[in-house]
Design a protein around this motif. Sequence first.
Motif, PDB file in Angstrom:
ATOM      1  N   LEU A  32       0.848  -1.188   0.000  1.00  0.00           N
ATOM      2  CA  LEU A  32       0.000   0.000   0.000  1.00  0.00           C
ATOM      3  C   LEU A  32       0.883   1.237   0.000  1.00  0.00           C
ATOM      4  CD1 LEU A  32      -2.841   1.323   0.334  1.00  0.00           C
ATOM      5  CD2 LEU A  32      -2.480   1.158   2.808  1.00  0.00           C
ATOM      6  N   VAL A  33       0.569   2.190  -0.873  1.00  0.00           N
ATOM      7  CA  VAL A  33       1.310   3.452  -0.899  1.00  0.00           C
ATOM      8  C   VAL A  33       0.412   4.547  -0.328  1.00  0.00           C
ATOM      9  CG1 VAL A  33       2.575   5.111  -2.307  1.00  0.00           C
ATOM     10  CG2 VAL A  33       2.568   2.681  -2.950  1.00  0.00           C
ATOM     11  N   ASP A  34       0.773   5.001   0.871  1.00  0.00           N
ATOM     12  CA  ASP A  34       0.059   6.023   1.640  1.00  0.00           C
ATOM     13  C   ASP A  34      -1.252   5.481   2.212  1.00  0.00           C
ATOM     14  OD1 ASP A  34       2.082   7.915   1.328  1.00  0.00           O
ATOM     15  OD2 ASP A  34       1.257   8.626  -0.565  1.00  0.00           O
ATOM     16  N   THR A  35      -1.628   6.018   3.375  1.00  0.00           N
ATOM     17  CA  THR A  35      -2.710   5.398   4.150  1.00  0.00           C
ATOM     18  C   THR A  35      -3.937   6.278   4.360  1.00  0.00           C
ATOM     19  OG1 THR A  35      -1.822   6.144   6.280  1.00  0.00           O
ATOM     20  CG2 THR A  35      -0.997   4.036   5.431  1.00  0.00           C
ATOM     21  N   GLY A  36      -3.962   7.477   3.776  1.00  0.00           N
ATOM     22  CA  GLY A  36      -5.121   8.335   3.966  1.00  0.00           C
ATOM     23  C   GLY A  36      -5.151   8.975   5.340  1.00  0.00           C
ATOM     24  N   TYR A  37      -6.258   9.649   5.603  1.00  0.00           N
ATOM     25  CA  TYR A  37      -6.439  10.374   6.861  1.00  0.00           C
ATOM     26  C   TYR A  37      -6.629   9.403   8.043  1.00  0.00           C
ATOM     27  CZ  TYR A  37      -7.408  14.607   4.098  1.00  0.00           C
ATOM     28  OH  TYR A  37      -7.324  15.681   3.236  1.00  0.00           O
ATOM     29  N   PRO A  38      -6.507   9.918   9.278  1.00  0.00           N
ATOM     30  CA  PRO A  38      -6.850   9.089  10.445  1.00  0.00           C
ATOM     31  C   PRO A  38      -8.274   8.532  10.293  1.00  0.00           C
ATOM     32  CG  PRO A  38      -5.811  11.139  11.149  1.00  0.00           C
ATOM     33  CD  PRO A  38      -6.037  11.267   9.670  1.00  0.00           C
ATOM     34  N   THR A  39      -8.447   7.322  10.710  1.00  0.00           N
ATOM     35  CA  THR A  39      -9.722   6.566  10.664  1.00  0.00           C
ATOM     36  C   THR A  39     -10.031   6.007   9.277  1.00  0.00           C
ATOM     37  OG1 THR A  39     -11.334   8.329  10.125  1.00  0.00           O
ATOM     38  CG2 THR A  39     -10.662   8.136  12.430  1.00  0.00           C
ATOM     39  N   PHE A  40      -9.155   6.197   8.283  1.00  0.00           N
ATOM     40  CA  PHE A  40      -9.457   5.744   6.927  1.00  0.00           C
ATOM     41  C   PHE A  40      -9.103   4.285   6.673  1.00  0.00           C
ATOM     42  CE2 PHE A  40     -10.188   9.403   3.777  1.00  0.00           C
ATOM     43  CZ  PHE A  40     -10.977  10.073   4.690  1.00  0.00           C
ATOM     44  N   MET A  41      -8.501   3.600   7.652  1.00  0.00           N
ATOM     45  CA  MET A  41      -8.126   2.207   7.414  1.00  0.00           C
ATOM     46  C   MET A  41      -9.303   1.344   6.969  1.00  0.00           C
ATOM     47  SD  MET A  41      -6.211  -0.612   9.819  1.00  0.00           S
ATOM     48  CE  MET A  41      -7.659  -0.878  10.858  1.00  0.00           C
ATOM     49  N   PRO A  42     -10.483   1.395   7.630  1.00  0.00           N
ATOM     50  CA  PRO A  42     -11.603   0.562   7.179  1.00  0.00           C
ATOM     51  C   PRO A  42     -12.038   0.870   5.741  1.00  0.00           C
ATOM     52  CG  PRO A  42     -12.013   1.363   9.398  1.00  0.00           C
ATOM     53  CD  PRO A  42     -10.819   2.110   8.882  1.00  0.00           C
ATOM     54  N   LEU A  43     -11.979   2.140   5.344  1.00  0.00           N
ATOM     55  CA  LEU A  43     -12.348   2.508   3.975  1.00  0.00           C
ATOM     56  C   LEU A  43     -11.391   1.881   2.967  1.00  0.00           C
ATOM     57  CD1 LEU A  43     -13.145   6.323   4.428  1.00  0.00           C
ATOM     58  CD2 LEU A  43     -14.769   4.416   4.335  1.00  0.00           C
ATOM     59  N   ASP A  69      -2.969  13.433   5.409  1.00  0.00           N
ATOM     60  CA  ASP A  69      -3.756  12.587   4.517  1.00  0.00           C
ATOM     61  C   ASP A  69      -2.950  11.440   3.924  1.00  0.00           C
ATOM     62  OD1 ASP A  69      -2.291  14.520   3.142  1.00  0.00           O
ATOM     63  OD2 ASP A  69      -3.723  14.674   1.494  1.00  0.00           O
ATOM     64  N   HIS A  70      -1.660  11.375   4.255  1.00  0.00           N
ATOM     65  CA  HIS A  70      -0.814  10.296   3.736  1.00  0.00           C
ATOM     66  C   HIS A  70      -0.358   9.337   4.828  1.00  0.00           C
ATOM     67  CE1 HIS A  70      -0.224  11.888  -0.428  1.00  0.00           C
ATOM     68  NE2 HIS A  70      -0.690  12.963   0.187  1.00  0.00           N
ATOM     69  N   ILE A  71      -0.184   9.833   6.051  1.00  0.00           N
ATOM     70  CA  ILE A  71       0.222   8.945   7.157  1.00  0.00           C
ATOM     71  C   ILE A  71      -0.862   8.806   8.220  1.00  0.00           C
ATOM     72  CG2 ILE A  71       2.631   9.635   6.823  1.00  0.00           C
ATOM     73  CD1 ILE A  71       2.316  10.930   9.717  1.00  0.00           C
ATOM     74  N   GLY A  72      -2.022   9.432   8.005  1.00  0.00           N
ATOM     75  CA  GLY A  72      -3.034   9.488   9.055  1.00  0.00           C
ATOM     76  C   GLY A  72      -3.436   8.156   9.639  1.00  0.00           C
ATOM     77  N   ALA A  73      -3.619   7.151   8.784  1.00  0.00           N
ATOM     78  CA  ALA A  73      -4.067   5.836   9.258  1.00  0.00           C
ATOM     79  C   ALA A  73      -2.914   4.842   9.408  1.00  0.00           C
ATOM     80  CB  ALA A  73      -5.120   5.267   8.307  1.00  0.00           C
ATOM     81  N   LEU A  74      -1.683   5.325   9.297  1.00  0.00           N
ATOM     82  CA  LEU A  74      -0.541   4.406   9.364  1.00  0.00           C
ATOM     83  C   LEU A  74      -0.496   3.640  10.680  1.00  0.00           C
ATOM     84  CD1 LEU A  74       2.064   3.272   8.166  1.00  0.00           C
ATOM     85  CD2 LEU A  74       3.272   5.283   9.075  1.00  0.00           C
ATOM     86  N   TYR A  75      -0.701   4.337  11.789  1.00  0.00           N
ATOM     87  CA  TYR A  75      -0.651   3.678  13.093  1.00  0.00           C
ATOM     88  C   TYR A  75      -1.665   2.542  13.167  1.00  0.00           C
ATOM     89  CZ  TYR A  75      -0.808   2.952  18.137  1.00  0.00           C
ATOM     90  OH  TYR A  75      -0.773   2.376  19.389  1.00  0.00           O
TER      91      TYR A  75
END
Length: 228
Positions: A32-43, A69-75
């Motif tokens: 995966l390249v970049d993870t979106g905003y926080p809370t975006f993992m389920p999306l 918007d690129h590391i928000g959901a990384l954690y």
Amino acid sequence: MDIIELPIQFEYEGQPYYIYPSLIVSGEELTLVDTGYPTFMPLIEKKILELGYDPLNLKNIIITHYDDDHIGALYEFVEKYPSVTVIASEVETPSISGLVKSERLIQAEALLVDMPEEEQASGEDFVQLLKNLRHVPVNQTVREGEWILNGKCQVIATPGHTSGHISLYFPELSSVITGDAAVNEENELAVANPQYCLELASAKESLERLKALQARTYYCFHEGKLGF
């Protein structure tokens, strides 16, 4: 190997928006390249499943640069998939790991000083959002010209948006994942959000470097892919 665009729709202040992380498929392994905003993992997980892939096969996460918007959901991804390898540039790694204050937070705090009063609240909210981002260790640091993903992908240093921004070049696919080094603007490559670039002159040089690759497809995080 293939690159799959992941259109992620969300709403902000009642308006629909999209981001476009990329999924690199190599056999059974997913990157995966970049993870979106926080809370975006389920999306993102949902979109991966809809496209017929299993998030349990996620092997790597590549971060192009430090922005919410690129590391928000990384954690959240690392917490759920602890065996995943987090890959980022040497320059961005200290910020992603939480060892130093990020350039974006320094910029946002500086902008507050002269921000018009009617914009102060939103500016303060953005600063707090950046402060609330949760950090993770980077497992693999990369630099300009390095080949990764079994020699199929070359790291391209594309500073400007941030100092350590990287893009990813896939010669066999004639494709580039641009991160925020480029945006699809009316079917032309342009500098993404020039008003937020840390160094606009460098961002323009990085854009020209990506154009010079003359790839058939550019996967832009904002406004989606562009084909030639």
